[in-house]
Scaffold this active site. Structure first.
Site, mmCIF file in Angstrom:
data_model
loop_
_atom_site.group_PDB
_atom_site.id
_atom_site.type_symbol
_atom_site.label_atom_id
_atom_site.label_comp_id
_atom_site.label_asym_id
_atom_site.label_seq_id
_atom_site.Cartn_x
_atom_site.Cartn_y
_atom_site.Cartn_z
ATOM 1 N N CYS A 118 15.534 0.806 35.056
ATOM 2 C CA CYS A 118 16.248 -0.075 34.122
ATOM 3 C C CYS A 118 17.564 -0.610 34.689
ATOM 4 O O CYS A 118 18.164 -1.510 34.109
ATOM 5 C CB CYS A 118 16.507 0.652 32.815
ATOM 6 S SG CYS A 118 15.028 1.396 32.146
ATOM 7 N N HIS A 264 22.128 -2.289 29.002
ATOM 8 C CA HIS A 264 20.674 -2.071 28.989
ATOM 9 C C HIS A 264 20.270 -1.715 27.559
ATOM 10 O O HIS A 264 20.923 -0.912 26.891
ATOM 11 C CB HIS A 264 20.299 -0.942 29.956
ATOM 12 C CG HIS A 264 18.888 -0.506 29.817
ATOM 13 N ND1 HIS A 264 17.844 -1.400 29.742
ATOM 14 C CD2 HIS A 264 18.324 0.725 29.697
ATOM 15 C CE1 HIS A 264 16.716 -0.738 29.591
ATOM 16 N NE2 HIS A 264 16.973 0.554 29.557
ATOM 17 N N ASN A 294 12.831 -2.044 24.649
ATOM 18 C CA ASN A 294 13.343 -1.756 25.989
ATOM 19 C C ASN A 294 12.414 -2.398 27.020
ATOM 20 O O ASN A 294 11.260 -1.979 27.168
ATOM 21 C CB ASN A 294 13.386 -0.235 26.160
ATOM 22 C CG ASN A 294 13.895 0.204 27.514
ATOM 23 O OD1 ASN A 294 13.970 -0.595 28.445
ATOM 24 N ND2 ASN A 294 14.241 1.472 27.639
HETATM 25 O O1 UT7 Z 1 15.584 2.961 29.722
HETATM 26 C C1 UT7 Z 1 15.862 4.312 29.465
HETATM 27 C C2 UT7 Z 1 14.708 4.834 28.700
HETATM 28 N N1 UT7 Z 1 14.850 5.762 27.701
HETATM 29 C C3 UT7 Z 1 15.882 6.008 26.836
HETATM 30 O O2 UT7 Z 1 16.944 5.494 26.870
HETATM 31 C C4 UT7 Z 1 15.567 7.027 25.765
HETATM 32 C C5 UT7 Z 1 16.771 7.764 25.279
HETATM 33 N N2 UT7 Z 1 16.402 8.579 24.157
HETATM 34 C C6 UT7 Z 1 16.227 8.097 22.913
HETATM 35 O O3 UT7 Z 1 16.391 6.915 22.681
HETATM 36 C C7 UT7 Z 1 15.871 9.058 21.798
HETATM 37 O O4 UT7 Z 1 16.000 10.383 22.270
HETATM 38 C C8 UT7 Z 1 14.429 8.836 21.232
HETATM 39 C C9 UT7 Z 1 14.337 7.492 20.513
HETATM 40 C C10 UT7 Z 1 13.383 8.877 22.349
HETATM 41 C C11 UT7 Z 1 14.125 9.930 20.209
HETATM 42 O O5 UT7 Z 1 15.110 9.914 19.180
HETATM 43 P P1 UT7 Z 1 15.809 11.265 18.698
HETATM 44 O O6 UT7 Z 1 16.713 10.909 17.584
HETATM 45 O O7 UT7 Z 1 16.381 11.924 19.914
HETATM 46 O O8 UT7 Z 1 14.594 12.067 18.109
HETATM 47 P P2 UT7 Z 1 14.125 13.520 18.511
HETATM 48 O O9 UT7 Z 1 13.440 13.507 19.835
HETATM 49 O O10 UT7 Z 1 15.249 14.484 18.264
HETATM 50 O O11 UT7 Z 1 13.040 13.783 17.392
HETATM 51 C C12 UT7 Z 1 13.400 13.982 16.026
HETATM 52 C C13 UT7 Z 1 12.115 14.076 15.227
HETATM 53 C C14 UT7 Z 1 11.097 15.040 15.819
HETATM 54 O O12 UT7 Z 1 10.430 15.675 14.771
HETATM 55 P P3 UT7 Z 1 10.811 17.173 14.320
HETATM 56 O O13 UT7 Z 1 10.597 17.996 15.553
HETATM 57 O O14 UT7 Z 1 12.256 17.092 13.920
HETATM 58 O O15 UT7 Z 1 9.882 17.438 13.199
HETATM 59 C C15 UT7 Z 1 10.141 14.123 16.525
HETATM 60 O O16 UT7 Z 1 8.832 14.678 16.655
HETATM 61 O O17 UT7 Z 1 11.496 12.800 15.183
HETATM 62 C C16 UT7 Z 1 10.132 12.946 15.599
HETATM 63 N N3 UT7 Z 1 9.731 11.690 16.234
HETATM 64 C C17 UT7 Z 1 9.220 10.664 15.515
HETATM 65 N N4 UT7 Z 1 8.961 10.534 14.202
HETATM 66 C C18 UT7 Z 1 8.467 9.376 13.785
HETATM 67 C C19 UT7 Z 1 9.794 11.328 17.536
HETATM 68 N N5 UT7 Z 1 9.337 10.091 17.681
HETATM 69 C C20 UT7 Z 1 8.977 9.661 16.452
HETATM 70 C C21 UT7 Z 1 8.422 8.455 15.962
HETATM 71 N N6 UT7 Z 1 8.209 8.345 14.631
HETATM 72 N N7 UT7 Z 1 8.153 7.401 16.761
#
Ligand code: UT7
Length: 337
Positions: A118, A264, A294
């Site tokens: 990225c 980004h 993204n």
């Molecule tokens: O170019 C660089 C590429 N990547 C990035 O920049 C990614 C950076 N990271 C992020 O943007 C975030 O960490 C994510 C968007 C990937 C995830 O968001 P988060 O607020 O960190 O969520 P989390 O991983 O803490 O998950 C919270 C909950 C989990 O459920 P439980 O365990 O609390 O029951 C996940 O399973 O949200 C759940 N979850 C979803 N729920 C509905 C994860 N993805 C989804 C989804 N829809 N798409």
């Protein structure tokens, strides 16, 4: 009172972008994985993303390049060097830059691909600046970022598949004397396993061991992309403001003197945290993640193009483009548009 250092930099002579026509909205993802528009909007800021319906990556790159060439009012034959940033090329060889060169009819120019995930557009911009500054044979550079993340996204993984889209954008660049320019680029390979994808087979006919050597990397499901979202998130919220500050320091400018920061576009919460840490208002941050998701290295120049089209970025503005991503990599480039 700022003390801006004038130096040899770049003139962004023309810009262009190309997005595939097909659009996938959050509701479309709710049909294929356990997710909702509400979750995606609140946690990422994304509403829609464009996804290739068969258009190759080089097609998107070539269309963006043609638009930038027309905007710069030059001919393809004027281009001396083509740099293409991509981590999703159509082929391992030939390079994306050679394919784009063929498409736009710029034969004779140098052509090189770079893969800094990225952060590729920032790296490419700085590379272009250095070629323009030091090489008498290079007067005009075409810098393209073209990505089709849909090629390696795992559409069964709800935590990553909802983030990514496809698209391309391009700048035509020339050297400019006595102007604002600074860059700060870096990488941290200890975070290599946080974002990974492999599209090459690891088997060969001579291999007799079925197990991979343990290189402390994730075991990948076929070629699909894997991501440790939380680790990337932590890294990004520090790397983004830090890169802006370092580039500002080198240029002798403070972040609030910048007219626009184009980050980004990975997650709107990362951008909000970065703005807070930099002490700048969100008005300064150019954000179009809701439209495109993204698009890896293409996200910064696509957002730049939209900001110019909508009058948010104007000629003479002091701009910072700041990226972070796989590798891990990070970079900020400051210049006058
Ligand atoms: O170019 C660089 C590429 N990547 C990035 O920049 C990614 C950076 N990271 C992020 O943007 C975030 O960490 C994510 C968007 C990937 C995830 O968001 P988060 O607020 O960190 O969520 P989390 O991983 O803490 O998950 C919270 C909950 C989990 O459920 P439980 O365990 O609390 O029951 C996940 O399973 O949200 C759940 N979850 C979803 N729920 C509905 C994860 N993805 C989804 C989804 N829809 N798409």
């Amino acid at each position: 009172m700022s003390d801006i250092k004038m130096t040899t930099g770049i003139n962004v002579k023309g810009i262009g972008k190309c997005l595939p026509e097909m659009i996938a909205a959050n509701e479309d993802f709710a049909k294929i994985v356990d997710t909702s528009d509400e979750w995606i909007t609140q946690r990422t800021g994304i509403k829609t993303r464009h996804i290739s319906n068969g258009e190759p990556n080089y097609y998107l790159g070539a269309r963006a390049a043609e638009m930038a060439i027309a905007d710069a009012d030059i001919q393809p034959s004027d281009i001396d060097l083509i740099i293409v940033a991509t981590c999703t090329p159509d082929f391992y060889t030939p390079s994306e830059s050679c394919l784009i060169q063929r498409e736009i009819g710029a034969s004779g120019s140098m052509a090189i691909d770079i893969n800094c995930a990225c952060t590729g557009f920032d790296y490419g911009l700085d590379m272009a600046k250095r070629y323009l500054q030091s090489d008498d044979d290079v007067h005009t550079v075409l810098l393209v970022a073209a990505e089709e993340l849909s090629k390696f996204v795992d559409y069964t993984d709800r935590s990553s598949c909802i983030l990514f889209g496809d698209g391309a954008a391009a700048f035509v660049l020339e050297k400019r004397e006595n102007t604002l320019y600074s860059s700060y680029l870096g990488a941290d390979g200890t975070g290599a396993s946080f974002l990974a994808a492999r599209a090459l087979r690891s088997e060969n006919v001579f291999r007799n061991n079925k197990e991979e050597f343990d290189m402390n990397m994730p075991q990948l499901k076929e070629h699909f992309f894997t991501q440790e979202g939380k680790e990337v998130y932590k890294f990004a919220t520090k790397a983004l403001p830090n890169a802006v500050l370092k580039a500002c320091e080198k240029a002798g400018i403070s972040p609030d003197e910048l007219d626009a920061i184009v980050p980004h576009q990975a997650n709107v919460r990362i951008i909000e945290t970065a703005a807070k840490n930099l002490g700048v208002s969100m008005d300064k941050m150019v954000v179009y993640i809701d439209r495109y998701g993204n698009t890896s290295s293409a996200s910064i120049p696509i957002a730049f193009c939209d900001a110019v089209a909508e009058g948010r970025i104007k000629r003479g503005d002091k701009i910072c483009l700041v990226g972070f991503g796989g590798g891990l990599t990070y970079a900020a480039v400051i210049f006058e548009y």
